[in-house]
Scaffold this motif. Structure first.
Motif, PDB file in Angstrom:
ATOM      1  N   PHE A  23      40.831  38.180  60.278  1.00 36.75           N
ATOM      2  CA  PHE A  23      40.323  36.818  60.177  1.00 36.75           C
ATOM      3  C   PHE A  23      41.341  35.868  59.560  1.00 36.75           C
ATOM      4  CE2 PHE A  23      36.113  38.779  60.735  1.00 36.75           C
ATOM      5  CZ  PHE A  23      35.645  37.952  61.733  1.00 36.75           C
ATOM      6  N   GLN A  24      42.538  36.362  59.310  1.00 38.55           N
ATOM      7  CA  GLN A  24      43.622  35.563  58.751  1.00 38.55           C
ATOM      8  C   GLN A  24      43.214  34.875  57.455  1.00 38.55           C
ATOM      9  OE1 GLN A  24      45.427  32.981  61.665  1.00 38.55           O
ATOM     10  NE2 GLN A  24      45.531  34.592  63.182  1.00 38.55           N
ATOM     11  N   ILE A  25      42.533  35.617  56.598  1.00 37.98           N
ATOM     12  CA  ILE A  25      42.125  35.078  55.307  1.00 37.98           C
ATOM     13  C   ILE A  25      43.370  34.961  54.436  1.00 37.98           C
ATOM     14  CG2 ILE A  25      40.719  35.460  53.242  1.00 37.98           C
ATOM     15  CD1 ILE A  25      39.057  34.939  55.815  1.00 37.98           C
ATOM     16  N   THR A  26      43.618  33.769  53.931  1.00 43.68           N
ATOM     17  CA  THR A  26      44.805  33.541  53.102  1.00 43.68           C
ATOM     18  C   THR A  26      44.543  34.022  51.676  1.00 43.68           C
ATOM     19  OG1 THR A  26      44.096  31.335  52.404  1.00 43.68           O
ATOM     20  CG2 THR A  26      45.396  31.489  54.456  1.00 43.68           C
ATOM     21  N   ARG A  27      45.630  34.176  50.942  1.00 44.15           N
ATOM     22  CA  ARG A  27      45.498  34.551  49.528  1.00 44.15           C
ATOM     23  C   ARG A  27      44.662  33.506  48.787  1.00 44.15           C
ATOM     24  NH1 ARG A  27      48.113  38.337  47.033  1.00 44.15           N
ATOM     25  NH2 ARG A  27      49.579  39.621  48.168  1.00 44.15           N
ATOM     26  N   GLU A  28      44.858  32.246  49.132  1.00 42.08           N
ATOM     27  CA  GLU A  28      44.119  31.165  48.479  1.00 42.08           C
ATOM     28  C   GLU A  28      42.617  31.269  48.770  1.00 42.08           C
ATOM     29  OE1 GLU A  28      43.837  26.335  48.822  1.00 42.08           O
ATOM     30  OE2 GLU A  28      45.788  27.264  49.156  1.00 42.08           O
ATOM     31  N   GLN A  29      42.246  31.479  50.031  1.00 50.97           N
ATOM     32  CA  GLN A  29      40.830  31.628  50.388  1.00 50.97           C
ATOM     33  C   GLN A  29      40.227  32.844  49.694  1.00 50.97           C
ATOM     34  OE1 GLN A  29      41.713  31.839  54.605  1.00 50.97           O
ATOM     35  NE2 GLN A  29      40.526  29.966  54.997  1.00 50.97           N
ATOM     36  N   PHE A  30      40.981  33.926  49.682  1.00 47.76           N
ATOM     37  CA  PHE A  30      40.527  35.163  49.044  1.00 47.76           C
ATOM     38  C   PHE A  30      40.308  34.936  47.545  1.00 47.76           C
ATOM     39  CE2 PHE A  30      41.745  39.119  46.802  1.00 47.76           C
ATOM     40  CZ  PHE A  30      40.697  39.927  47.225  1.00 47.76           C
ATOM     41  N   ALA A  31      41.276  34.319  46.894  1.00 50.40           N
ATOM     42  CA  ALA A  31      41.185  34.078  45.450  1.00 50.40           C
ATOM     43  C   ALA A  31      39.998  33.168  45.123  1.00 50.40           C
ATOM     44  CB  ALA A  31      42.486  33.471  44.932  1.00 50.40           C
ATOM     45  N   GLU A  32      39.790  32.158  45.932  1.00 50.14           N
ATOM     46  CA  GLU A  32      38.677  31.225  45.715  1.00 50.14           C
ATOM     47  C   GLU A  32      37.329  31.950  45.839  1.00 50.14           C
ATOM     48  OE1 GLU A  32      36.945  27.475  48.142  1.00 50.14           O
ATOM     49  OE2 GLU A  32      39.087  27.361  47.648  1.00 50.14           O
ATOM     50  N   ALA A  33      37.179  32.758  46.880  1.00 50.76           N
ATOM     51  CA  ALA A  33      35.929  33.508  47.073  1.00 50.76           C
ATOM     52  C   ALA A  33      35.709  34.496  45.935  1.00 50.76           C
ATOM     53  CB  ALA A  33      35.948  34.230  48.420  1.00 50.76           C
ATOM     54  N   LEU A  34      36.764  35.201  45.546  1.00 53.21           N
ATOM     55  CA  LEU A  34      36.669  36.169  44.457  1.00 53.21           C
ATOM     56  C   LEU A  34      36.285  35.476  43.152  1.00 53.21           C
ATOM     57  CD1 LEU A  34      36.965  39.100  43.517  1.00 53.21           C
ATOM     58  CD2 LEU A  34      39.393  38.610  43.109  1.00 53.21           C
ATOM     59  N   MET A  35      36.884  34.326  42.886  1.00 53.01           N
ATOM     60  CA  MET A  35      36.577  33.570  41.667  1.00 53.01           C
ATOM     61  C   MET A  35      35.097  33.176  41.640  1.00 53.01           C
ATOM     62  SD  MET A  35      37.836  32.532  38.823  1.00 53.01           S
ATOM     63  CE  MET A  35      39.582  32.583  39.092  1.00 53.01           C
ATOM     64  N   GLU A  36      34.576  32.706  42.759  1.00 54.88           N
ATOM     65  CA  GLU A  36      33.158  32.338  42.836  1.00 54.88           C
ATOM     66  C   GLU A  36      32.271  33.544  42.554  1.00 54.88           C
ATOM     67  OE1 GLU A  36      32.003  30.294  46.453  1.00 54.88           O
ATOM     68  OE2 GLU A  36      33.828  29.088  46.410  1.00 54.88           O
ATOM     69  N   VAL A  37      32.624  34.677  43.120  1.00 57.43           N
ATOM     70  CA  VAL A  37      31.844  35.900  42.918  1.00 57.43           C
ATOM     71  C   VAL A  37      31.894  36.323  41.446  1.00 57.43           C
ATOM     72  CG1 VAL A  37      31.758  38.377  43.436  1.00 57.43           C
ATOM     73  CG2 VAL A  37      32.011  36.722  45.293  1.00 57.43           C
ATOM     74  N   THR A  46      47.141  42.574  50.125  1.00 57.39           N
ATOM     75  CA  THR A  46      47.437  44.009  50.134  1.00 57.39           C
ATOM     76  C   THR A  46      46.244  44.825  49.632  1.00 57.39           C
ATOM     77  OG1 THR A  46      48.289  44.054  47.885  1.00 57.39           O
ATOM     78  CG2 THR A  46      49.866  43.501  49.651  1.00 57.39           C
ATOM     79  N   LYS A  47      46.285  46.111  49.896  1.00 54.45           N
ATOM     80  CA  LYS A  47      45.250  47.009  49.375  1.00 54.45           C
ATOM     81  C   LYS A  47      45.287  47.031  47.854  1.00 54.45           C
ATOM     82  CE  LYS A  47      44.776  49.814  53.465  1.00 54.45           C
ATOM     83  NZ  LYS A  47      44.943  51.083  54.128  1.00 54.45           N
ATOM     84  N   GLU A  48      46.478  46.895  47.298  1.00 52.68           N
ATOM     85  CA  GLU A  48      46.613  46.853  45.845  1.00 52.68           C
ATOM     86  C   GLU A  48      45.882  45.635  45.279  1.00 52.68           C
ATOM     87  OE1 GLU A  48      49.254  47.386  47.957  1.00 52.68           O
ATOM     88  OE2 GLU A  48      49.384  49.525  47.537  1.00 52.68           O
ATOM     89  N   ASP A  49      45.934  44.509  46.003  1.00 49.93           N
ATOM     90  CA  ASP A  49      45.192  43.308  45.593  1.00 49.93           C
ATOM     91  C   ASP A  49      43.691  43.604  45.536  1.00 49.93           C
ATOM     92  OD1 ASP A  49      47.507  41.689  45.491  1.00 49.93           O
ATOM     93  OD2 ASP A  49      47.305  41.134  47.607  1.00 49.93           O
ATOM     94  N   LEU A  50      43.201  44.368  46.503  1.00 49.06           N
ATOM     95  CA  LEU A  50      41.772  44.686  46.574  1.00 49.06           C
ATOM     96  C   LEU A  50      41.349  45.598  45.428  1.00 49.06           C
ATOM     97  CD1 LEU A  50      41.371  45.194  50.424  1.00 49.06           C
ATOM     98  CD2 LEU A  50      41.059  43.118  49.069  1.00 49.06           C
ATOM     99  N   VAL A  51      42.225  46.551  45.072  1.00 51.42           N
ATOM    100  CA  VAL A  51      41.943  47.432  43.936  1.00 51.42           C
ATOM    101  C   VAL A  51      41.927  46.603  42.648  1.00 51.42           C
ATOM    102  CG1 VAL A  51      42.811  49.359  42.548  1.00 51.42           C
ATOM    103  CG2 VAL A  51      42.837  49.508  45.053  1.00 51.42           C
ATOM    104  N   ALA A  52      42.937  45.752  42.477  1.00 52.38           N
ATOM    105  CA  ALA A  52      43.031  44.915  41.278  1.00 52.38           C
ATOM    106  C   ALA A  52      41.837  43.969  41.146  1.00 52.38           C
ATOM    107  CB  ALA A  52      44.332  44.118  41.296  1.00 52.38           C
ATOM    108  N   ALA A  53      41.279  43.547  42.278  1.00 52.21           N
ATOM    109  CA  ALA A  53      40.137  42.631  42.271  1.00 52.21           C
ATOM    110  C   ALA A  53      38.809  43.363  42.069  1.00 52.21           C
ATOM    111  CB  ALA A  53      40.105  41.850  43.584  1.00 52.21           C
ATOM    112  N   GLY A  54      38.868  44.693  41.986  1.00 53.11           N
ATOM    113  CA  GLY A  54      37.642  45.466  41.795  1.00 53.11           C
ATOM    114  C   GLY A  54      36.815  45.587  43.060  1.00 53.11           C
ATOM    115  N   LEU A  55      37.463  45.483  44.203  1.00 55.95           N
ATOM    116  CA  LEU A  55      36.757  45.578  45.483  1.00 55.95           C
ATOM    117  C   LEU A  55      36.842  46.969  46.093  1.00 55.95           C
ATOM    118  CD1 LEU A  55      37.905  42.147  46.926  1.00 55.95           C
ATOM    119  CD2 LEU A  55      35.646  42.717  46.055  1.00 55.95           C
ATOM    120  N   ILE A  56      37.735  47.786  45.554  1.00 53.53           N
ATOM    121  CA  ILE A  56      37.878  49.170  46.000  1.00 53.53           C
ATOM    122  C   ILE A  56      37.993  50.046  44.751  1.00 53.53           C
ATOM    123  CG2 ILE A  56      39.332  50.834  47.232  1.00 53.53           C
ATOM    124  CD1 ILE A  56      40.345  48.575  48.977  1.00 53.53           C
ATOM    125  N   GLY A  57      37.238  51.133  44.725  1.00 51.80           N
ATOM    126  CA  GLY A  57      37.386  52.137  43.689  1.00 51.80           C
ATOM    127  C   GLY A  57      36.740  51.860  42.347  1.00 51.80           C
TER     128      GLY A  57
END
Length: 185
Positions: A165-179, A122-133
């Motif tokens: 690209f059908q990025i799953t929550r797991e793929q997203f979380a893994e990439a975010l964690m690495e970053v 969700t967009k809320e996930d992106l805000v919480a991850a510091g990717l927006i705003g």
């Protein structure tokens, strides 16, 4: 490295650079005003051999990519990070400035987009991850885009690209964690 699909690029200089990197045929859009004749060529290429879209990592390149993706579904998409496509004096951005190895890697990592994919993030996930705003959102988005091989996008486009690209929550979380780990070191 031989590529069966036809690679769509923006211009002659891009074709020259791609042909240094791989054995492939190209179609040039000749700028951002992609005419119907070029779209017809891309449709024919997609129907017969498949297409990989490799446009510059800038706004005009994204515009061309979106236009083609809307009119010719089923293409694969290859992305070069902006940092790997900058002219050595920093005055230009484009495929023609990328290294041969960067182009090969982008083409190896080419992916299909699916606009009909179910929403996972969700967009809320992106805000919480510091990717927006947030103050470092742009830098963090660029790093996450590289990790997920979906290219750099602005905040609005990130959500759409994750879905396509059908990025799953797991793929997203893994990439975010690495970053985030890289930011700490």
């Amino acid at each position: 490295m031989k590529i069966k699909e036809i690679i769509v690029v923006e211009g002659k200089d891009d074709t020259v650079k791609v042909k240094l990197a791989v054995d492939a045929d190209t179609i040039e859009t000749r700028g951002s005003a992609v005419n119907d004749s070029v779209i017809d060529q891309i449709r024919h290429a997609q129907a017969t051999r498949g297409v990989i879209i490799l446009t510059d990592p800038d706004y005009p390149g994204q515009r061309i990519r979106s236009l083609i993706a809307d009119k010719v579904p089923g293409c694969r998409h290859a992305f070069l990070p902006k940092s790997e496509a900058i002219e050595k004096h920093g005055r230009g951005v484009g495929i023609e400035y990328a290294s041969v190895e960067s182009i090969r890697k982008a083409l190896r990592d080419a992916q299909y987009m699916d606009k009909e994919a179910a929403e996972q993030i969700t967009k809320e996930d992106l805000v919480a991850a510091g990717l927006i705003g947030g103050p470092d959102s742009k830098t963090r988005r660029e790093a996450v885009g590289q990790k997920l091989k979906i290219g750099y996008v602005n905040g609005k486009q990130l959500h759409k690209r994750l879905i396509m690209f059908q990025i799953t929550r797991e793929q997203f979380a893994e990439a975010l964690m690495e970053v985030l780990e890289e930011e700490q070191s």
